[in-house]
Design a protein around this motif. Structure first.
Motif, PDB file in Angstrom:
ATOM      1  N   SER A 355      35.726  40.846  46.305  1.00 53.39           N
ATOM      2  CA  SER A 355      35.042  40.546  45.041  1.00 53.39           C
ATOM      3  C   SER A 355      35.047  39.034  44.826  1.00 53.39           C
ATOM      4  CB  SER A 355      35.757  41.235  43.866  1.00 53.39           C
ATOM      5  OG  SER A 355      35.739  42.609  44.057  1.00 53.39           O
ATOM      6  N   ARG A 381      27.838  38.832  44.856  1.00 53.21           N
ATOM      7  CA  ARG A 381      28.773  39.740  44.197  1.00 53.21           C
ATOM      8  C   ARG A 381      28.136  41.116  43.955  1.00 53.21           C
ATOM      9  NH1 ARG A 381      31.946  38.738  38.452  1.00 53.21           N
ATOM     10  NH2 ARG A 381      33.013  40.773  38.452  1.00 53.21           N
ATOM     11  N   THR A 385      29.441  44.518  45.524  1.00 52.45           N
ATOM     12  CA  THR A 385      29.797  45.635  44.646  1.00 52.45           C
ATOM     13  C   THR A 385      29.089  46.914  45.082  1.00 52.45           C
ATOM     14  OG1 THR A 385      30.105  44.095  42.791  1.00 52.45           O
ATOM     15  CG2 THR A 385      29.803  46.419  42.256  1.00 52.45           C
TER      16      THR A 385
END
Length: 434
Positions: A355, A381, A385
């Protein structure tokens, strides 16, 4: 008128000649000449001339035929046509009251052999006969000085028999041989016939003789009465050939199908392996189909056994298809796992998710380059994710697949074990009863 008188004279002459021969045989024994062993041909010729007539001085006295047989071989069993083919050594005894001589007058000869076609012989009928007897005929009979005749003949008996094949290859067949004549009785006890037959049939062929049973009775045809002897020949199949060629290979294929569940479903195409196994089992059944008996009345349990084994293999393939579908469920637009299942760590996780953290110092104006970097980091990101979510879904579905695979495999093992116990127990009962 003269023609009728001529026929009457001829008939009277033939009748007188016949009566003369009968009277001469009734009051005179067979004669012997000095220097000759046994009765003379001239004295026996009078007996040969009476071949169509029953050899009894007093026709009110019955001529009883004693019969015995030895089961030498079982030549074939045709389950489809319900036919049993056997080879018998048949032995007949009866008394010929005209063939009597004194051994002291005939150079001590007590037994001679004569052509059977020259003598009267009893009519023996086998009620189960369904074909012609093509066995070699024995042309001679043995006669002793008291008139006792023994005729040994070979009989290829093709008989109808109600064959039960449900317990094949551990089947026991009970076939009936019914010998009938006007006056007939067994020459040996049924135990002696069974013992003699077992000595010859013990080490030959596919079939083993269990026992020979029998009884005598009288069959009524209107005003006529026939004596019959009913034999029950109980034979048992030797199952070693079929166990080695049918049951053991089938068991090996089923064992391989069970062991195929230990292949990792997420990395090996287990379905292709099982489809190949089913194809091989089908070819095995086609090759071995000629060894299985077939009748219109029923199917042997071994045929049911093979069909159930093939069905179990198909069920095993369906189970593999279900597991494969579950393992690839996560690739179908990120479908969520059911609420009743909570995901956990799994052996199927393949992604290490990092992350990203974006730190912007407060009070410092963001340069265009820095804003662009932040945008790139935001996109990265979001992508990471998404990968992390997909990895978690894959892990959860993989865990569900392994749990279902474990559960269905145990159910499959339980089903096969129960089926095997039922089959083995049934065959053990049949073996013990035979």
């Amino acid at each position: 008128m003269k023609c009728r008188e001529l026929h009457f004279v001829r008939f009277s002459f033939v009748l007188l000649c016949f009566l003369y021969k009968v009277l001469s045989l009734c009051y005179c024994k067979l004669t012997c000449k000095e220097g000759h062993s046994g009765p003379t041909y001239e004295s026996m010729q009078a007996v040969f001339d009476l071949q169509p007539f029953r050899p009894a001085v007093n026709l009110s006295n019955p001529t009883i035929t004693n019969i015995s047989f030895t089961l030498y071989a079982v030549l074939g069993v045709n389950e489809k046509t319900q036919i049993l083919t056997t080879f018998l050594w048949l032995r007949l005894y009866w008394q010929h009251e005209f063939l009597v001589w004194q051994p002291d007058e005939c150079d001590g000869v007590t037994r001679i052999s004569l052509p059977v076609r020259q003598l009267w012989s009893p009519d023996i009928i086998v009620y189960e006969f369904v074909d012609d007897d093509v066995s070699q005929a024995c042309p001679y009979v043995y006669v002793n000085h008291t008139g006792h005749i023994r005729w040994d003949r070979m009989l290829r008996l093709v008989s109808a028999c109600n064959l039960e094949i449900f317990s094949f290859p551990f089947d026991v067949q009970n076939c009936t041989f019914t010998f009938g004549s006007y006056m007939v009785s067994p020459a040996l006890t049924f135990e002696e016939m069974s013992g003699n037959s077992k000595r010859y049939l013990e080490a030959s062929g596919e079939w083993e003789l269990v026992d020979i049973l029998g009884e005598t009775s009288i069959l009524q045809f209107g005003i006529d009465e026939w004596d019959i002897i009913t034999f029950w020949v109980v034979i048992k199949r030797r199952p070693v050939l079929y166990v080695v060629n049918l049951l053991i290979p089938s068991s090996f294929l089923m064992l391989i199908d069970i062991l195929s569940f230990y292949l990792p479903p997420h990395s090996v195409d287990r379905a292709s392996f099982k489809m190949t196994l089913i194809l091989g089992y089908t070819v095995f059944l086609l090759i071995m189909n000629d060894l299985l008996p077939s009748t219109a009345n029923g199917t042997p349990i071994i045929g049911i056994y093979f069909s159930v084994c093939l069905a179990l293999m198909v069920i095993s393939l369906l189970e593999t298809v279900i597991i494969t579908n579950v393992l690839h469920h996560s690739t179908m637009k990120y479908q969520e796992v059911p609420n009743w299942f909570e995901g956990s760590n799994s052996r199927c996780n393949r992604f290490l998710v990092i992350s990203p953290i974006t730190i912007l110092l407060p009070g410092i104006a963001a340069l265009p380059e820095l804003q662009q970097i932040c945008q790139y980091l935001g996109d990265l990101r979001a992508h990471l994710t998404s990968l992390q979510k997909e990895s978690e879904l894959q892990g959860q579905w993989c865990h569900i697949g392994y749990v279902l695979d474990f559960l269905l495999f145990r159910i499959y093992l339980l089903l096969i074990s129960c089926y095997a116990l039922v089959i083995i127990s049934m065959w053990c009962v049949w073996i013990s009863q035979s």
